[in-house]
Write an enzyme that holds these catalytic residues in place. Structure first.
Site, PDB file in Angstrom:
ATOM      1  N   SER A  56       0.867  -1.004   0.049  1.00 48.04           N
ATOM      2  CA  SER A  56       0.037   0.000  -0.044  1.00 48.04           C
ATOM      3  C   SER A  56       0.838   1.257  -0.009  1.00 48.04           C
ATOM      4  O   SER A  56       0.377   2.357  -0.226  1.00 48.04           O
ATOM      5  CB  SER A  56      -0.839  -0.012   1.163  1.00 48.04           C
ATOM      6  OG  SER A  56      -0.238   0.255   2.435  1.00 48.04           O
ATOM      7  N   HIS A  57       2.211   0.945   0.255  1.00 51.10           N
ATOM      8  CA  HIS A  57       3.047   2.406   0.332  1.00 51.10           C
ATOM      9  C   HIS A  57       4.352   2.126  -0.321  1.00 51.10           C
ATOM     10  O   HIS A  57       5.226   2.717  -0.282  1.00 51.10           O
ATOM     11  CB  HIS A  57       3.314   2.676   1.680  1.00 51.10           C
ATOM     12  CG  HIS A  57       2.076   3.255   2.419  1.00 51.10           C
ATOM     13  ND1 HIS A  57       1.022   2.356   2.925  1.00 51.10           N
ATOM     14  CD2 HIS A  57       1.672   4.406   2.655  1.00 51.10           C
ATOM     15  CE1 HIS A  57       0.095   3.179   3.355  1.00 51.10           C
ATOM     16  NE2 HIS A  57       0.188   4.372   3.070  1.00 51.10           N
ATOM     17  N   ASP A 197      -4.951   0.886   1.600  1.00 48.52           N
ATOM     18  CA  ASP A 197      -5.654  -0.502   1.559  1.00 48.52           C
ATOM     19  C   ASP A 197      -7.053  -0.637   1.150  1.00 48.52           C
ATOM     20  O   ASP A 197      -7.445  -1.576   0.271  1.00 48.52           O
ATOM     21  CB  ASP A 197      -5.385  -1.301   2.657  1.00 48.52           C
ATOM     22  CG  ASP A 197      -3.822  -1.810   3.023  1.00 48.52           C
ATOM     23  OD1 ASP A 197      -3.570  -2.182   2.019  1.00 48.52           O
ATOM     24  OD2 ASP A 197      -3.576  -2.011   4.156  1.00 48.52           O
TER      25      ASP A 197
HETATM   26  P1  NDP Z   1      -1.280  -3.478   9.256  1.00 45.77           P
HETATM   27  O1  NDP Z   1      -2.597  -3.681   9.940  1.00 45.77           O
HETATM   28  O2  NDP Z   1      -0.849  -4.460   8.122  1.00 45.77           O
HETATM   29  O3  NDP Z   1      -0.215  -4.051  10.088  1.00 45.77           O
HETATM   30  C1  NDP Z   1      -0.055  -3.460  11.384  1.00 45.77           C
HETATM   31  C2  NDP Z   1       1.197  -3.783  12.194  1.00 45.77           C
HETATM   32  O4  NDP Z   1       0.661  -5.389  12.884  1.00 45.77           O
HETATM   33  C3  NDP Z   1       2.417  -4.257  11.464  1.00 45.77           C
HETATM   34  O5  NDP Z   1       3.605  -4.097  12.216  1.00 45.77           O
HETATM   35  C4  NDP Z   1       2.209  -5.889  11.042  1.00 45.77           C
HETATM   36  O6  NDP Z   1       3.489  -6.309  10.926  1.00 45.77           O
HETATM   37  C5  NDP Z   1       1.682  -6.343  12.370  1.00 45.77           C
HETATM   38  N1  NDP Z   1       0.747  -7.250  12.275  1.00 45.77           N
HETATM   39  C6  NDP Z   1      -0.051  -7.663  11.164  1.00 45.77           C
HETATM   40  N2  NDP Z   1      -0.503  -8.882  11.175  1.00 45.77           N
HETATM   41  C7  NDP Z   1      -0.247  -9.388  12.108  1.00 45.77           C
HETATM   42  C8  NDP Z   1      -0.458 -10.625  12.827  1.00 45.77           C
HETATM   43  N3  NDP Z   1      -1.330 -11.625  12.622  1.00 45.77           N
HETATM   44  N4  NDP Z   1       0.098 -10.866  14.150  1.00 45.77           N
HETATM   45  C9  NDP Z   1       1.051  -9.900  14.493  1.00 45.77           C
HETATM   46  N5  NDP Z   1       1.353  -8.600  13.827  1.00 45.77           N
HETATM   47  C10 NDP Z   1       0.674  -8.363  12.825  1.00 45.77           C
HETATM   48  O7  NDP Z   1      -0.885  -2.045   9.116  1.00 45.77           O
HETATM   49  P2  NDP Z   1      -1.807  -0.901   8.576  1.00 45.77           P
HETATM   50  O8  NDP Z   1      -2.794  -1.237   7.435  1.00 45.77           O
HETATM   51  O9  NDP Z   1      -2.592  -0.348   9.893  1.00 45.77           O
HETATM   52  O10 NDP Z   1      -1.017   0.285   8.039  1.00 45.77           O
HETATM   53  C11 NDP Z   1      -0.243  -0.087   6.584  1.00 45.77           C
HETATM   54  C12 NDP Z   1       0.784   1.087   6.424  1.00 45.77           C
HETATM   55  O11 NDP Z   1       0.183   2.269   6.273  1.00 45.77           O
HETATM   56  C13 NDP Z   1       1.718   1.297   7.705  1.00 45.77           C
HETATM   57  O12 NDP Z   1       3.002   0.990   7.169  1.00 45.77           O
HETATM   58  C14 NDP Z   1       1.391   2.955   7.900  1.00 45.77           C
HETATM   59  O13 NDP Z   1       2.519   3.812   8.131  1.00 45.77           O
HETATM   60  C15 NDP Z   1       1.168   3.293   6.647  1.00 45.77           C
HETATM   61  N6  NDP Z   1       0.134   4.621   6.703  1.00 45.77           N
HETATM   62  C16 NDP Z   1       0.609   5.567   6.226  1.00 45.77           C
HETATM   63  C17 NDP Z   1      -0.122   6.802   6.596  1.00 45.77           C
HETATM   64  C18 NDP Z   1       0.750   8.053   6.446  1.00 45.77           C
HETATM   65  O14 NDP Z   1       0.066   9.257   6.706  1.00 45.77           O
HETATM   66  N7  NDP Z   1       1.858   8.231   5.696  1.00 45.77           N
HETATM   67  C19 NDP Z   1      -1.374   6.809   7.104  1.00 45.77           C
HETATM   68  C20 NDP Z   1      -1.922   5.659   7.601  1.00 45.77           C
HETATM   69  C21 NDP Z   1      -1.014   4.450   7.215  1.00 45.77           C
HETATM   70  P3  NDP Z   1       4.077  -6.761   9.634  1.00 45.77           P
HETATM   71  O15 NDP Z   1       4.603  -5.148   8.870  1.00 45.77           O
HETATM   72  O16 NDP Z   1       4.999  -7.741   9.597  1.00 45.77           O
HETATM   73  O17 NDP Z   1       2.899  -7.134   8.630  1.00 45.77           O
HETATM   74  O1  PYC Z   2      -2.731   4.750   3.803  1.00 51.51           O
HETATM   75  O2  PYC Z   2      -3.922   5.881   5.140  1.00 51.51           O
HETATM   76  C1  PYC Z   2      -3.112   5.828   4.130  1.00 51.51           C
HETATM   77  C2  PYC Z   2      -2.126   7.010   3.786  1.00 51.51           C
HETATM   78  C3  PYC Z   2      -2.563   8.149   3.984  1.00 51.51           C
HETATM   79  C4  PYC Z   2      -1.375   9.012   3.811  1.00 51.51           C
HETATM   80  C5  PYC Z   2      -0.615   8.058   3.383  1.00 51.51           C
HETATM   81  N1  PYC Z   2      -1.009   6.830   3.483  1.00 51.51           N
END
Ligand code: NDP
Ligand code: PYC
Length: 347
Positions: A56-57, A197
């Site tokens: 997703s990133h 996502d």
């Molecule tokens: P996920 O829900 O995929 O994962 C969250 C964390 O939980 C990760 O560290 C992941 O590890 C861990 N994890 C996932 N499944 C399990 C499991 N079954 N057991 C144990 N640990 C687990 O991430 P999000 O969807 O919440 O976020 C995705 C990305 O989006 C992030 O990198 C975030 O920084 C980015 N994002 C960026 C934004 C921005 O403004 N720049 C805004 C919002 C999100 P693993 O990595 O090993 O899967």
């Molecule tokens: O996946 O929510 C997101 C996000 C926001 C800005 C960058 N990624």
């Protein structure tokens, strides 16, 4: 040299090394309006996410970066200004540029202060963060430090009990050293699903889990298109995720001087996708708190107990597994996407 192969399930794919992908992305950024310094940082960040399977990133974000640069919303040539404001506090004005070059500019001072004082804060403002957050914290843990970061994004999440979106998807990332293994890292949006996502689900025609979001009438929906088209996301974990999201707004915006997720108006910049907000990073030198075995050994003890308790998959494990595979076999990319990236680099 990259190698084309036929993947039975997904069609043709090609394998690149990390260096090849980074270079391709660097050329794209330079061609589309960033300085070479900014291109260097963003291409490394984006290739790192792609290598670790953080799709997703990874390269998925390139069209959004480019449409934002073309819209004039972000300054791809911004030169961050670093201010040494207190023994444990560094501020950076990103000058309407990307957050990662601002972090890179302030990093040496931040680490020096954390080692001297035991803790130091980096407050980045007027910055655009369009990436995963873990690449910002993991390197600190590789140097024996503990790091926590938060960044706010754009209004698309309804606060718990509320009736309209206000918060961003506001992720929290944490990294800590662990004896004998990669650092312990987690990175999670405080929304039920990251916005990226939801976009991927919409594009792939798959539903999102119950509790992810609401449609334009505020009704629960599992249709990602309804969430994106006038609907909104919900915080994860009801009032608990909502409180964490509020904390992120306060730390990333109120504390840094950046915008809250609801404060910027990009309506005059069609194509703008990058939130113009702020980011906070807290770095701790755990050696200052040690009374016995040392932090990394204590981390190892905790991990062993987590394994003994039945948790076989820790946060970060999936990424490290993908990274190990990519280091060995290269990064596999669909040929169609690679052709698009190469065309962008040549434009
Ligand atoms: P996920 O829900 O995929 O994962 C969250 C964390 O939980 C990760 O560290 C992941 O590890 C861990 N994890 C996932 N499944 C399990 C499991 N079954 N057991 C144990 N640990 C687990 O991430 P999000 O969807 O919440 O976020 C995705 C990305 O989006 C992030 O990198 C975030 O920084 C980015 N994002 C960026 C934004 C921005 O403004 N720049 C805004 C919002 C999100 P693993 O990595 O090993 O899967
Ligand atoms: O996946 O929510 C997101 C996000 C926001 C800005 C960058 N990624």
């Amino acid at each position: 040299m990259s190698t084309p192969v036929q993947n039975a399930k997904d069609g043709a794919s090609e394998t690149l090394s990390f260096a090849e992908l980074t270079e391709l992305l660097r050329q794209i950024f330079v061609r589309h309006g960033t300085s070479s310094e900014v291109a260097e940082v963003l291409s490394h960040n984006c290739a790192t996410a792609q290598r670790d399977g953080a799709h997703s990133h990874g390269t998925f974000r390139i069209p959004g970066y480019l449409s934002t640069l073309a819209s004039g919303w972000v300054d791809g040539h911004a030169q961050p200004v670093v201010e040494d404001v207190a023994p444990g506090f560094v501020r950076v004005d990103a000058k309407n540029g990307f957050a990662q070059p601002a972090l890179a500019a302030a990093r040496p001072l931040l680490v020096a202060k954390a080692r001297e004082a035991g803790i130091a804060i980096l407050a980045i403002r007027s910055s655009h963060h369009f990436a995963a957050l873990w690449p910002d914290v993991e390197p600190f843990a590789r140097e024996g430090l503990v790091a926590l970061s938060v960044v706010n994004s754009m209004t698309c999440v309804v606060p718990h009990g509320g009736h309209r979106p206000l918060f961003g998807t506001n992720p929290i990332a944490f990294a800590a050293p662990c004896e004998g293994s990669d650092p312990l890292v987690f990175d999670m949006a405080t929304s039920a699903l990251a916005h990226g996502d939801v976009q991927i689900a919409a594009r792939s025609g798959v539903k999102v889990p119950p509790g992810t979001g609401v449609d334009r009438n505020g009704q629960p929906t599992d249709d990602p298109k309804a969430i994106l088209d006038g609907g909104a996301l919900l915080p994860f974990g009801g009032h608990k995720g909502s409180a964490l999201s509020m904390m992120v707004e306060l730390l990333a915006a109120a504390l840094t001087g950046g915008n809250f997720s609801f404060e910027f108006d990009w309506s005059q910049h069609p194509g703008a996708k990058t939130p113009w907000t702020g980011q906070l990073i807290i770095v701790i030198d755990p050696s200052k708190g040690e009374t016995g075995k040392g932090f990394a050994l204590r981390s190892r003890e905790l991990v062993e107990q987590m394994h003994a308790a039945g948790q076989t998959r820790l946060s970060g494990d999936r990424r490290y597994r993908e990274r190990a595979r990519a280091d060995k076999e290269g990064i596999s990319m669909p040929c169609e996407e690679l052709a698009q990236l190469r065309a962008l680099a040549a434009q």
